[in-house]
Design a protein around this motif. Structure first.
Motif: not given
Length: 406
Positions: A322-334, A347-348, A383-388
């Protein structure tokens, strides 16, 4: 527990009339007030760890204070939801109802969050107030005036304080959050069975030495923060016990360490205690080992290598197709160093619904390959800050659940 302080909430179980088979109640908070307000308790509980809430919803008496005192939205959410989570040990959601705080008022909380005064400041205020009252013809009790000027729970600081003084005497306490827990009695009334208080404490102190001047920052070590938080907690208990209706109820107190103002992940609870009904002194504190971890980050790579690698591999596989992919951000709760919940935001940029469906299907397969089943998982695709679309999987489940939004 012994009999807790009853609040005047009459409960009428009118199942045949109540919508959706909820329990219908009649609230009457003031024994002098004859007018009764009909309310309900929903019969459906969202989960074993979720409290039922009496409706109509009554907002906190200190509503809005938290938004003015804590700058980071993720800290606000974690303080509120985390305090509920830690209250379940003492007040089981099976037996107790939840209500926002009805005892600590807005004025009271702001007063307590202020700085205490130096001796010089107190003497000046007492003299000015006493002189004004005498001129107006009032009898003056200077000790009463003095006592009323010492409500701030943060350290005092002189009016001509310099930068070093602010660094040496930071504002530790940001907010005091009250939550109330109610219990239904055999005679179909509801009583206040206990309260929980969360003390939000700073990890970074931001300050100005003059109005309009530059901001300075001072990191507060965790041990220093916790020491001062425990001292503040005892003062809060002393004051709470003097409030009508709170003299005998159990009090859960938890210390919360905020993250920096610009942090993408929330801070953490560090310790808690229970003050039994009728008691005034805090005894043993119990350590809380919780941590919110950002992925990717140096901390994640160093301390949670396997989880960091799984998330990195997930992102690498997405990037291949997916060339439009810009990276992911994760949050883990331990909790106690074990991963309990992982949230991944992807975000894509999409140009049609078919792309959303295709990407979601691909991500669904990767999730089953790369992420173990011993924790809750949520993948948010936007996408564009809208949950898809949204992919969720509860701990122990084999297959995730997919929601594609339209």
């Amino acid at each position: 527990m012994k009999k807790a302080a009853a609040i005047l909430l009459s409960v009428l179980l009118l199942a045949s009339c109540a919508p959706n088979k909820n329990d219908e109640l009649v609230q009457n908070k003031d024994s002098k007030e004859k007018k009764e307000t009909p309310s309900i308790v929903p019969s459906y509980q969202l989960s074993d760890s979720t409290y039922k809430i009496i409706l109509p919803f009554r907002p906190s008496k200190a509503r809005g204070v938290i938004d003015n005192q804590i700058a980071n939205r993720v800290d606000i959410d974690e303080l509120e939801e985390g305090l509920k989570r830690h209250s379940t040990d003492e007040f089981s959601p099976d037996d107790y109802y939840f209500e926002e705080g009805q005892y600590l008022t807005e004025d009271m909380v702001y007063d307590w969050l202020g700085r205490n005064l130096t001796k010089k400041q107190i003497d000046k205020e007492v003299k000015e107030t006493a002189d004004k009252k005498r001129k107006e013809g009032y009898t003056v009790d200077e000790q009463e005036i003095r006592d009323g000027l010492q409500n701030g729970l943060n350290p005092p600081i002189a009016e001509d304080a310099k930068e070093k003084d602010y660094r040496d005497h930071p504002r530790y306490l940001s907010h005091i959050l009250e939550q109330d827990y109610l219990r239904k009695k055999d005679d179909d009334t509801v009583e206040l069975a206990g309260i929980s208080i969360g003390l939000a404490l700073k990890s970074v102190y931001r300050f100005q030495t003059e109005i309009g001047g530059p901001y300075y920052y001072e990191k507060i070590p965790k041990a220093e923060m916790e020491k001062n938080g425990k001292e503040i907690a005892q003062k809060v208990v002393d004051r709470v016990r003097k409030i009508k209706g709170l003299k005998n109820v159990p009090i859960v107190i938890a210390l919360y360490r905020e993250e920096a103002q610009d942090s993408p992940v929330a801070g953490d609870f560090v310790s808690k205690t229970i003050v039994d009904e009728g008691e005034t002194q805090i005894g043993k504190w119990n350590k809380i080992d919780e941590k919110h971890v950002l992925f990717p980050s140096d901390n994640a790579k160093k301390n949670h290598f396997d989880d960091n690698q799984a998330i990195k591999s997930f992102g690498d596989d997405i990037a291949k197709y997916f060339p439009n992919y810009v990276g992911i951000v994760g949050e883990g709760f331990y909790v106690n160093k074990d991963l309990q919940r992982l949230t991944i935001r992807v975000p894509i940029e999409f140009y049609g619904k078919s792309e959303v469906t295709g990407f979601t299907q691909y991500a669904y397969g990767l999730i089953q390959e790369k992420f173990p089943e011993h924790y809750d998982l949520e993948v948010q695709i936007s996408s564009n800050e809208k949950l898809e679309s949204l992919i969720t999987r509860e701990k122990g489940d084999k297959k995730p659940v997919v929601h594609i939004l339209h």
